[in-house]
Design a protein around this motif. Structure first.
Motif, PDB file in Angstrom:
ATOM      1  N   ASP A   1       0.727  -1.382  -0.553  1.00 12.89           N
ATOM      2  CA  ASP A   1      -0.043   0.253   0.152  1.00 12.89           C
ATOM      3  C   ASP A   1       1.032   0.957  -0.184  1.00 12.89           C
ATOM      4  O   ASP A   1       0.314   2.685  -0.468  1.00 12.89           O
ATOM      5  CB  ASP A   1      -0.798  -0.092   1.170  1.00 12.89           C
ATOM      6  N   ARG A   2       2.395   1.508   0.811  1.00 15.83           N
ATOM      7  CA  ARG A   2       3.170   2.094   0.769  1.00 15.83           C
ATOM      8  C   ARG A   2       4.411   2.193   0.129  1.00 15.83           C
ATOM      9  O   ARG A   2       4.547   0.710   0.935  1.00 15.83           O
ATOM     10  CB  ARG A   2       3.229   2.685   2.112  1.00 15.83           C
ATOM     11  N   PRO A   3       5.196   2.951  -0.156  1.00 20.81           N
ATOM     12  CA  PRO A   3       6.377   2.806  -0.694  1.00 20.81           C
ATOM     13  C   PRO A   3       7.706   2.480   0.802  1.00 20.81           C
ATOM     14  O   PRO A   3       7.586   2.734   1.824  1.00 20.81           O
ATOM     15  CB  PRO A   3       7.070   4.117  -1.357  1.00 20.81           C
ATOM     16  N   LEU A   4       8.360   1.911   0.914  1.00 21.50           N
ATOM     17  CA  LEU A   4       8.691   1.680   1.694  1.00 21.50           C
ATOM     18  C   LEU A   4      10.154   2.544   2.695  1.00 21.50           C
ATOM     19  O   LEU A   4      10.049   2.675   3.616  1.00 21.50           O
ATOM     20  CB  LEU A   4      10.349   0.209   1.803  1.00 21.50           C
ATOM     21  N   ALA A   5      10.114   3.678   1.408  1.00 28.08           N
ATOM     22  CA  ALA A   5      11.335   4.048   2.202  1.00 28.08           C
ATOM     23  C   ALA A   5       9.958   5.151   2.631  1.00 28.08           C
ATOM     24  O   ALA A   5      10.385   6.176   4.010  1.00 28.08           O
ATOM     25  CB  ALA A   5      11.521   5.581   0.833  1.00 28.08           C
ATOM     26  N   ASP A   6       9.225   5.597   2.260  1.00 28.06           N
ATOM     27  CA  ASP A   6       7.734   6.724   3.092  1.00 28.06           C
ATOM     28  C   ASP A   6       7.150   6.305   4.170  1.00 28.06           C
ATOM     29  O   ASP A   6       7.816   7.083   5.482  1.00 28.06           O
ATOM     30  CB  ASP A   6       6.163   6.784   2.115  1.00 28.06           C
ATOM     31  N   ILE A   7       7.576   4.496   4.363  1.00 26.57           N
ATOM     32  CA  ILE A   7       6.748   3.835   6.192  1.00 26.57           C
ATOM     33  C   ILE A   7       7.877   4.374   6.378  1.00 26.57           C
ATOM     34  O   ILE A   7       7.761   4.672   7.924  1.00 26.57           O
ATOM     35  CB  ILE A   7       7.184   2.831   5.704  1.00 26.57           C
ATOM     36  N   TRP A   8       9.138   4.168   6.761  1.00 26.26           N
ATOM     37  CA  TRP A   8      11.023   4.610   7.642  1.00 26.26           C
ATOM     38  C   TRP A   8      10.763   6.087   7.999  1.00 26.26           C
ATOM     39  O   TRP A   8      10.873   5.773   8.834  1.00 26.26           O
ATOM     40  CB  TRP A   8      12.461   3.752   6.173  1.00 26.26           C
ATOM     41  N   TYR A   9      10.277   6.148   6.767  1.00 27.27           N
ATOM     42  CA  TYR A   9      10.388   8.017   7.461  1.00 27.27           C
ATOM     43  C   TYR A   9       9.162   8.911   7.905  1.00 27.27           C
ATOM     44  O   TYR A   9       9.659   9.300   8.594  1.00 27.27           O
ATOM     45  CB  TYR A   9      11.130   8.833   5.930  1.00 27.27           C
ATOM     46  N   GLU A  10       8.599   8.157   7.262  1.00 29.94           N
ATOM     47  CA  GLU A  10       7.041   8.926   7.738  1.00 29.94           C
ATOM     48  C   GLU A  10       5.847   7.905   8.580  1.00 29.94           C
ATOM     49  O   GLU A  10       5.234   8.958   8.165  1.00 29.94           O
ATOM     50  CB  GLU A  10       6.815   9.843   6.239  1.00 29.94           C
ATOM     51  N   SER A  11       6.010   7.156   8.404  1.00 33.18           N
ATOM     52  CA  SER A  11       4.580   6.422   8.921  1.00 33.18           C
ATOM     53  C   SER A  11       4.595   6.772  10.361  1.00 33.18           C
ATOM     54  O   SER A  11       5.564   7.081  11.387  1.00 33.18           O
ATOM     55  CB  SER A  11       4.457   5.349   8.701  1.00 33.18           C
ATOM     56  N   GLU A  12       3.013   6.671  10.878  1.00 26.04           N
ATOM     57  CA  GLU A  12       2.895   6.664  12.409  1.00 26.04           C
ATOM     58  C   GLU A  12       3.990   6.113  12.814  1.00 26.04           C
ATOM     59  O   GLU A  12       4.200   5.714  14.252  1.00 26.04           O
ATOM     60  CB  GLU A  12       1.418   6.774  12.547  1.00 26.04           C
ATOM     61  N   ALA A  13       3.220   4.749  12.644  1.00 25.08           N
ATOM     62  CA  ALA A  13       4.374   3.097  13.721  1.00 25.08           C
ATOM     63  C   ALA A  13       6.285   3.996  13.661  1.00 25.08           C
ATOM     64  O   ALA A  13       6.558   3.154  14.385  1.00 25.08           O
ATOM     65  CB  ALA A  13       4.033   1.853  13.230  1.00 25.08           C
ATOM     66  N   PHE A  14       6.551   4.509  12.631  1.00 24.88           N
ATOM     67  CA  PHE A  14       7.771   4.237  12.716  1.00 24.88           C
ATOM     68  C   PHE A  14       8.571   5.327  13.373  1.00 24.88           C
ATOM     69  O   PHE A  14       9.900   5.739  13.815  1.00 24.88           O
ATOM     70  CB  PHE A  14       8.551   4.415  11.249  1.00 24.88           C
ATOM     71  N   THR A  15       7.478   6.581  13.322  1.00 25.18           N
ATOM     72  CA  THR A  15       7.589   8.143  14.129  1.00 25.18           C
ATOM     73  C   THR A  15       7.195   8.180  15.748  1.00 25.18           C
ATOM     74  O   THR A  15       7.541   8.711  16.218  1.00 25.18           O
ATOM     75  CB  THR A  15       7.691   9.367  12.820  1.00 25.18           C
ATOM     76  N   ALA A  16       6.575   6.952  16.093  1.00 28.53           N
ATOM     77  CA  ALA A  16       5.749   6.951  17.493  1.00 28.53           C
ATOM     78  C   ALA A  16       7.160   7.085  18.170  1.00 28.53           C
ATOM     79  O   ALA A  16       6.873   8.093  19.233  1.00 28.53           O
ATOM     80  CB  ALA A  16       4.954   6.266  17.159  1.00 28.53           C
ATOM     81  N   TYR A  17       8.110   6.640  18.412  1.00 34.69           N
ATOM     82  CA  TYR A  17       8.373   6.296  19.700  1.00 34.69           C
ATOM     83  C   TYR A  17      10.237   6.598  19.081  1.00 34.69           C
ATOM     84  O   TYR A  17      11.588   6.355  19.726  1.00 34.69           O
ATOM     85  CB  TYR A  17       8.484   4.974  19.990  1.00 34.69           C
ATOM     86  N   ARG A  18      11.090   6.963  17.879  1.00 35.71           N
ATOM     87  CA  ARG A  18      12.000   8.005  17.327  1.00 35.71           C
ATOM     88  C   ARG A  18      12.414   8.905  18.521  1.00 35.71           C
ATOM     89  O   ARG A  18      11.406   9.804  19.358  1.00 35.71           O
ATOM     90  CB  ARG A  18      11.940   8.079  16.081  1.00 35.71           C
ATOM     91  N   GLY A  19      13.478   8.716  18.945  1.00 41.01           N
ATOM     92  CA  GLY A  19      14.274  10.033  19.492  1.00 41.01           C
ATOM     93  C   GLY A  19      13.828   9.720  20.706  1.00 41.01           C
ATOM     94  O   GLY A  19      13.509   9.062  21.589  1.00 41.01           O
ATOM     95  N   GLU A  20      13.881  11.526  21.077  1.00 42.09           N
ATOM     96  CA  GLU A  20      13.068  11.108  23.128  1.00 42.09           C
ATOM     97  C   GLU A  20      11.846  11.773  24.015  1.00 42.09           C
ATOM     98  O   GLU A  20      11.488  11.752  24.445  1.00 42.09           O
ATOM     99  CB  GLU A  20      13.886  11.814  24.059  1.00 42.09           C
ATOM    100  N   ASP A  21      11.188  12.851  22.287  1.00 49.24           N
ATOM    101  CA  ASP A  21      10.253  13.712  22.366  1.00 49.24           C
ATOM    102  C   ASP A  21       8.791  12.912  23.083  1.00 49.24           C
ATOM    103  O   ASP A  21       7.836  13.119  24.061  1.00 49.24           O
ATOM    104  CB  ASP A  21       9.702  14.228  21.174  1.00 49.24           C
ATOM    105  N   TRP A  22       8.507  11.800  22.648  1.00 50.37           N
ATOM    106  CA  TRP A  22       7.483  10.999  23.495  1.00 50.37           C
ATOM    107  C   TRP A  22       8.004  10.406  24.764  1.00 50.37           C
ATOM    108  O   TRP A  22       7.002   9.695  25.561  1.00 50.37           O
ATOM    109  CB  TRP A  22       7.566   8.991  22.491  1.00 50.37           C
ATOM    110  N   MET A  23       9.070   9.956  26.098  1.00 47.09           N
ATOM    111  CA  MET A  23       9.314   9.775  27.054  1.00 47.09           C
ATOM    112  C   MET A  23       8.575  10.716  27.888  1.00 47.09           C
ATOM    113  O   MET A  23       8.607  11.781  27.899  1.00 47.09           O
ATOM    114  CB  MET A  23      10.468  10.155  27.066  1.00 47.09           C
ATOM    115  N   ARG A  24       8.184   9.596  28.753  1.00 41.23           N
ATOM    116  CA  ARG A  24       7.851  10.559  30.122  1.00 41.23           C
ATOM    117  C   ARG A  24       8.774  10.268  31.048  1.00 41.23           C
ATOM    118  O   ARG A  24       9.472   9.938  30.545  1.00 41.23           O
ATOM    119  CB  ARG A  24       6.320   9.694  30.733  1.00 41.23           C
TER     120      ARG A  24
END
Length: 360
Positions: A272-295
């Motif tokens: 349904d979606r190009p692999l590069a778009d999924i890696w860089y932009e999808s909800e699942a991959f961006t949800a917990y990247r980095g530290e902003d999501w941390m409690r």
């Protein structure tokens, strides 16, 4: 956070498998053969992955040998310049088939072993496996490829760790992975049967340490700790969506092999979606990247760039929220959940064996 390109792809070609291991981390509801990506679709995955920057392709399952098109898939990935690793139970890996796969581009084989003695190994695998393991190791050596032996450690085989190391030597492994069970999928369902005691781990640790020293330069011994027993959690894949990605048999793209357990995330598919778009932009991959999501306590912890808050999947399964600190961490407000799961004495509990995928 802007992600770097991924380094490795775990290609779960199928959930079909001749073994029924109770520690399997595949989903409880397995993907049936009718829903698997076909040959052309997997070729497209490998092409897109290489364009994205992937250098290593680990062909796994289930049992990848169940795919009749495995030689074609190996040849395509290798032809793109990827290092191809075959992750197998060894069932069906004859010298003839290994020679064919090596000719197509397999450069390394990872062979699973369940225990040191045949009776225990067969019990854990749910079928007779020992002869297959030995034949597979011999087939790998016949074509001159390096061999890794992987053993999932738990209550029922930790007492055999010295014998397991000796077996890996006998099989001619260049690398031995002693990986304590991670509790997802069927492993979580079997946690009471698999969880070792502290005494078992304490007895095994010096055996592994001595083997590392003795075998240095001959066989690398990797020891993945039992994190339920540790003060801090293991790093999660160098950080969520940082270096690796997984493509499931039906084309779902996951930041880690167990991410499917997080039910409030949507996982895009390669159909349904190009692999590069999924890696860089999808909800699942961006949800917990980095530290902003941390409690807190992760947000203010000096270890946040060391262990990345631990495992998001474990946090979700044990606390109901992937944003929480992994309960393995002694600083987690949910740490009692983990502490109470560790037995003081070893009591035998029957396995609930992994089922076969439903054909649909």
């Amino acid at each position: 956070m802007t992600a770097a390109a991924p380094f490795g792809l775990l290609a779960e070609l199928t959930h079909r498998c001749p073994l029924h291991c109770p520690y399997c981390s595949n989903p409880l509801e397995l993907v049936g053969r009718a829903r698997e990506l076909d040959t052309a679709q997997w070729r497209s995955v490998f092409t897109q992955a290489r364009e994205l920057g992937v250098l290593q392709v680990h062909m796994s399952g289930g049992e990848p040998l169940a795919r009749r098109d495995l030689p074609d898939l190996v040849e395509h990935a290798s032809g793109l310049g990827c290092y191809v690793n075959l992750v197998t139970s060894g069932v069906g890996l004859t010298e003839q088939r290994m020679a064919e796969l090596a000719g197509c581009g397999v450069e390394h084989v990872q062979l699973s072993v369940q225990a040191a003695d045949p009776a225990r190994a067969d019990e854990i695998a749910g079928t007779r496996v020992t002869a297959h393991k030995r034949a597979a190791a011999a087939a790998v050596h016949a074509v001159g490829l390096p061999l890794t032996v992987n053993v999932v450690l738990h209550r029922r085989n930790l007492d055999q760790v010295a014998e397991i190391i000796a077996l890996a030597e006998e099989l001619g492994a260049q690398r031995l992975e002693l990986a304590n069970t991670q509790y997802y999928g069927w492993a979580l369902r079997n946690r009471d049967a698999l969880m070792p005691t502290r005494a078992q781990l304490a007895a095994a640790e010096p055996v592994v340490r001595a083997a590392r020293d003795r075998l240095a330069g001959r066989m690398e011994v990797i020891h993945v700790i039992a994190d339920y027993h540790e003060e801090y959690p293991k790093p999660c894949m160098h950080g969520w969506g940082a270096r690796q990605l997984t493509v499931a048999p039906d084309g779902a793209v996951l930041p880690c092999p167990s991410a499917h357990v997080i039910e409030n995330l949507t996982f895009d598919t390669v159909t349904d979606r190009p692999l590069a778009d999924i890696w860089y932009e999808s909800e699942a991959f961006t949800a917990y990247r980095g530290e902003d999501w941390m409690r807190d306590p992760c947000r203010s912890c000096p270890r946040r760039a060391v262990d990345f808050g631990g495992c998001r999947c474990q946090a979700y399964l044990l606390t109901g929220a992937a944003e929480n600190t992994d309960p393995v961490c002694s600083l987690s407000p949910h740490h009692d959940v983990v502490r109470q799961a560790v037995p003081e004495t070893s009591v035998e509990v029957p396995f609930r064996m992994r089922a076969l995928p439903v054909v649909r």
